[in-house]
Scaffold this active site. Sequence first.
Site, PDB file in Angstrom:
ATOM      1  N   CYS A 116     -23.062  22.758  16.764  1.00  0.00           N
ATOM      2  CA  CYS A 116     -23.484  21.352  16.628  1.00  0.00           C
ATOM      3  C   CYS A 116     -24.970  21.164  16.917  1.00  0.00           C
ATOM      4  O   CYS A 116     -25.534  20.114  16.607  1.00  0.00           O
ATOM      5  CB  CYS A 116     -22.675  20.472  17.571  1.00  0.00           C
ATOM      6  SG  CYS A 116     -20.920  20.541  17.257  1.00  0.00           S
ATOM      7  N   HIS A 255     -26.199  13.696  19.613  1.00  0.00           N
ATOM      8  CA  HIS A 255     -25.077  14.291  18.881  1.00  0.00           C
ATOM      9  C   HIS A 255     -23.900  13.319  18.950  1.00  0.00           C
ATOM     10  O   HIS A 255     -23.583  12.779  20.011  1.00  0.00           O
ATOM     11  CB  HIS A 255     -24.723  15.621  19.555  1.00  0.00           C
ATOM     12  CG  HIS A 255     -23.537  16.296  18.956  1.00  0.00           C
ATOM     13  ND1 HIS A 255     -23.374  16.442  17.597  1.00  0.00           N
ATOM     14  CD2 HIS A 255     -22.438  16.870  19.529  1.00  0.00           C
ATOM     15  CE1 HIS A 255     -22.239  17.081  17.366  1.00  0.00           C
ATOM     16  NE2 HIS A 255     -21.653  17.334  18.511  1.00  0.00           N
ATOM     17  N   ASN A 285     -17.332  13.576  14.577  1.00  0.00           N
ATOM     18  CA  ASN A 285     -18.272  14.655  14.927  1.00  0.00           C
ATOM     19  C   ASN A 285     -18.436  15.567  13.708  1.00  0.00           C
ATOM     20  O   ASN A 285     -17.526  16.319  13.359  1.00  0.00           O
ATOM     21  CB  ASN A 285     -17.704  15.413  16.124  1.00  0.00           C
ATOM     22  CG  ASN A 285     -18.580  16.570  16.563  1.00  0.00           C
ATOM     23  OD1 ASN A 285     -19.550  16.913  15.888  1.00  0.00           O
ATOM     24  ND2 ASN A 285     -18.232  17.171  17.682  1.00  0.00           N
TER      25      ASN A 285
HETATM   26  O1  UT7 Z   1     -19.398  18.875  19.233  1.00  0.00           O
HETATM   27  C1  UT7 Z   1     -18.890  19.806  20.115  1.00  0.00           C
HETATM   28  C2  UT7 Z   1     -18.759  19.239  21.431  1.00  0.00           C
HETATM   29  N1  UT7 Z   1     -17.456  18.631  21.617  1.00  0.00           N
HETATM   30  C3  UT7 Z   1     -17.384  17.602  22.382  1.00  0.00           C
HETATM   31  O2  UT7 Z   1     -18.384  17.113  22.836  1.00  0.00           O
HETATM   32  C4  UT7 Z   1     -16.014  17.068  22.746  1.00  0.00           C
HETATM   33  C5  UT7 Z   1     -15.942  16.874  24.232  1.00  0.00           C
HETATM   34  N2  UT7 Z   1     -14.673  16.348  24.731  1.00  0.00           N
HETATM   35  C6  UT7 Z   1     -14.217  15.120  24.437  1.00  0.00           C
HETATM   36  O3  UT7 Z   1     -14.808  14.384  23.679  1.00  0.00           O
HETATM   37  C7  UT7 Z   1     -12.971  14.665  25.159  1.00  0.00           C
HETATM   38  O4  UT7 Z   1     -12.657  15.574  26.181  1.00  0.00           O
HETATM   39  C8  UT7 Z   1     -11.736  14.490  24.229  1.00  0.00           C
HETATM   40  C9  UT7 Z   1     -11.920  13.294  23.330  1.00  0.00           C
HETATM   41  C10 UT7 Z   1     -11.529  15.747  23.417  1.00  0.00           C
HETATM   42  C11 UT7 Z   1     -10.480  14.243  25.056  1.00  0.00           C
HETATM   43  O5  UT7 Z   1     -10.676  13.119  25.902  1.00  0.00           O
HETATM   44  P1  UT7 Z   1     -10.250  13.190  27.422  1.00  0.00           P
HETATM   45  O6  UT7 Z   1     -10.488  11.881  28.015  1.00  0.00           O
HETATM   46  O7  UT7 Z   1     -10.990  14.377  28.018  1.00  0.00           O
HETATM   47  O8  UT7 Z   1      -8.720  13.430  27.319  1.00  0.00           O
HETATM   48  P2  UT7 Z   1      -7.840  14.651  27.859  1.00  0.00           P
HETATM   49  O9  UT7 Z   1      -8.075  15.865  27.050  1.00  0.00           O
HETATM   50  O10 UT7 Z   1      -8.017  14.743  29.356  1.00  0.00           O
HETATM   51  O11 UT7 Z   1      -6.405  14.115  27.578  1.00  0.00           O
HETATM   52  C12 UT7 Z   1      -5.914  12.909  28.190  1.00  0.00           C
HETATM   53  C13 UT7 Z   1      -4.532  12.629  27.632  1.00  0.00           C
HETATM   54  C14 UT7 Z   1      -3.612  13.848  27.645  1.00  0.00           C
HETATM   55  O12 UT7 Z   1      -2.307  13.389  27.956  1.00  0.00           O
HETATM   56  P3  UT7 Z   1      -1.728  13.546  29.455  1.00  0.00           P
HETATM   57  O13 UT7 Z   1      -1.783  15.027  29.738  1.00  0.00           O
HETATM   58  O14 UT7 Z   1      -2.642  12.747  30.328  1.00  0.00           O
HETATM   59  O15 UT7 Z   1      -0.345  13.006  29.326  1.00  0.00           O
HETATM   60  C15 UT7 Z   1      -3.644  14.304  26.225  1.00  0.00           C
HETATM   61  O16 UT7 Z   1      -2.460  14.978  25.854  1.00  0.00           O
HETATM   62  O17 UT7 Z   1      -4.650  12.219  26.269  1.00  0.00           O
HETATM   63  C16 UT7 Z   1      -3.765  13.004  25.474  1.00  0.00           C
HETATM   64  N3  UT7 Z   1      -4.347  13.125  24.153  1.00  0.00           N
HETATM   65  C17 UT7 Z   1      -4.097  12.263  23.166  1.00  0.00           C
HETATM   66  N4  UT7 Z   1      -3.336  11.159  23.110  1.00  0.00           N
HETATM   67  C18 UT7 Z   1      -3.318  10.488  21.941  1.00  0.00           C
HETATM   68  C19 UT7 Z   1      -5.204  14.075  23.705  1.00  0.00           C
HETATM   69  N5  UT7 Z   1      -5.529  13.834  22.419  1.00  0.00           N
HETATM   70  C20 UT7 Z   1      -4.855  12.719  22.054  1.00  0.00           C
HETATM   71  C21 UT7 Z   1      -4.772  11.956  20.882  1.00  0.00           C
HETATM   72  N6  UT7 Z   1      -4.000  10.859  20.870  1.00  0.00           N
HETATM   73  N7  UT7 Z   1      -5.452  12.292  19.769  1.00  0.00           N
END
Ligand code: UT7
Length: 328
Positions: A116, A255, A285
């Site tokens: 990225c 980004h 993204n």
């Molecule tokens: O360009 C390369 C660089 N990449 C990035 O910069 C991405 C960096 N990371 C992020 O943007 C975030 O970490 C994410 C958007 C990927 C995830 O957000 P988060 O607030 O860190 O969520 P999480 O992974 O901690 O997940 C929270 C909850 C989980 O459920 P439980 O375990 O709390 O029950 C996930 O299973 O959200 C759930 N979850 C979803 N729920 C609905 C994860 N993806 C989804 C989804 N829809 N699409």
Amino acid sequence: MNKTIKASIAGLGFGVPDRVLTNRDLEKMVDTSDEWIRTRTGISERRVIDKGMGTSDLAAKAAVAAMKSAGVKPEEIELIITATSTPDMPLPSCACLVQQKIGAGKAAAFDLAAACSGFVYGLATGEQFIRTGFYKNVLVIGADAISSYIDWTDRSTCVLFGDGAGAAVLKPSTDHGILASSLGSDGQYADLLTISCGGSKRPASHASVDEKGHYLKMAGAEVFKLAVRGMTDSVTEALSRAGVKQDEIACFIPHQANLRIIDAVAERLDLPKEKIFVNLQKYGNTSAASCAIALCEAVEQKKVKKGDKVVLATFGSGLVWAAMVIEW
Ligand code: UT7
């Protein structure tokens, strides 16, 4: 190196696929909701290529638009740098396919892999050729079609990404252009964001397909924290190298991965919301294209004026991060 010559962005362009994939569409594919995606990321929709299209198609579209805006003919381009992690195929390079598509027959061409952060790495690379006087017209493209590597049953990644390309023509200038940059990487975090198969170590096989090894996998929460730190630190370093103070920034182009990451970086850099350009709601993204498309749209929307100090900041797999200060 001639210190009085700067590399300036003489023209910009971008290209995205026509096909729009909305959060509502994704609700029908995986267990997610428009509400979750918008509140956790800021994304509403993204563009996705159709079967038979490749990254080079998007890159060529962006390149043609950038050359038109710079008033440069294809045969005047001396170097094409295509930053991509998703070339059409391993060989030849995406840059050579772009060269063929745009008719830039006199150019040298190569790909650059910095995920990225590729567009800013590409600008910093092109800048060296301009400042030394080696070339006068360099085409830098950030392009990715990450959708080809997405597991459309994995809700933790499929809602985040989109396809696109952005391009810039670099030319020498004596009064404005790139002032400074900061490029960083830390391979100890290589495992956090990967496409593990399909390369020389684990080429395509029945086993690699069965274990979904050709899809992108990401440890989202860890990447989130490191993205905030990497982007904040690199912006601070680039500003210091440029001799530009934080309150002189007219437009900040981060980004476009997640609005919460952008907000966290802006808060640490004490940047007011009106100075930050955001378009991730439309594209998600787009990897190496992200900053390039955002810069192009910011200029089109007149958020950037002559003399403004513009700051780009990127972050991605590697892990690799970068920031650049440009006087417009
Ligand atoms: O360009 C390369 C660089 N990449 C990035 O910069 C991405 C960096 N990371 C992020 O943007 C975030 O970490 C994410 C958007 C990927 C995830 O957000 P988060 O607030 O860190 O969520 P999480 O992974 O901690 O997940 C929270 C909850 C989980 O459920 P439980 O375990 O709390 O029950 C996930 O299973 O959200 C759930 N979850 C979803 N729920 C609905 C994860 N993806 C989804 C989804 N829809 N699409």
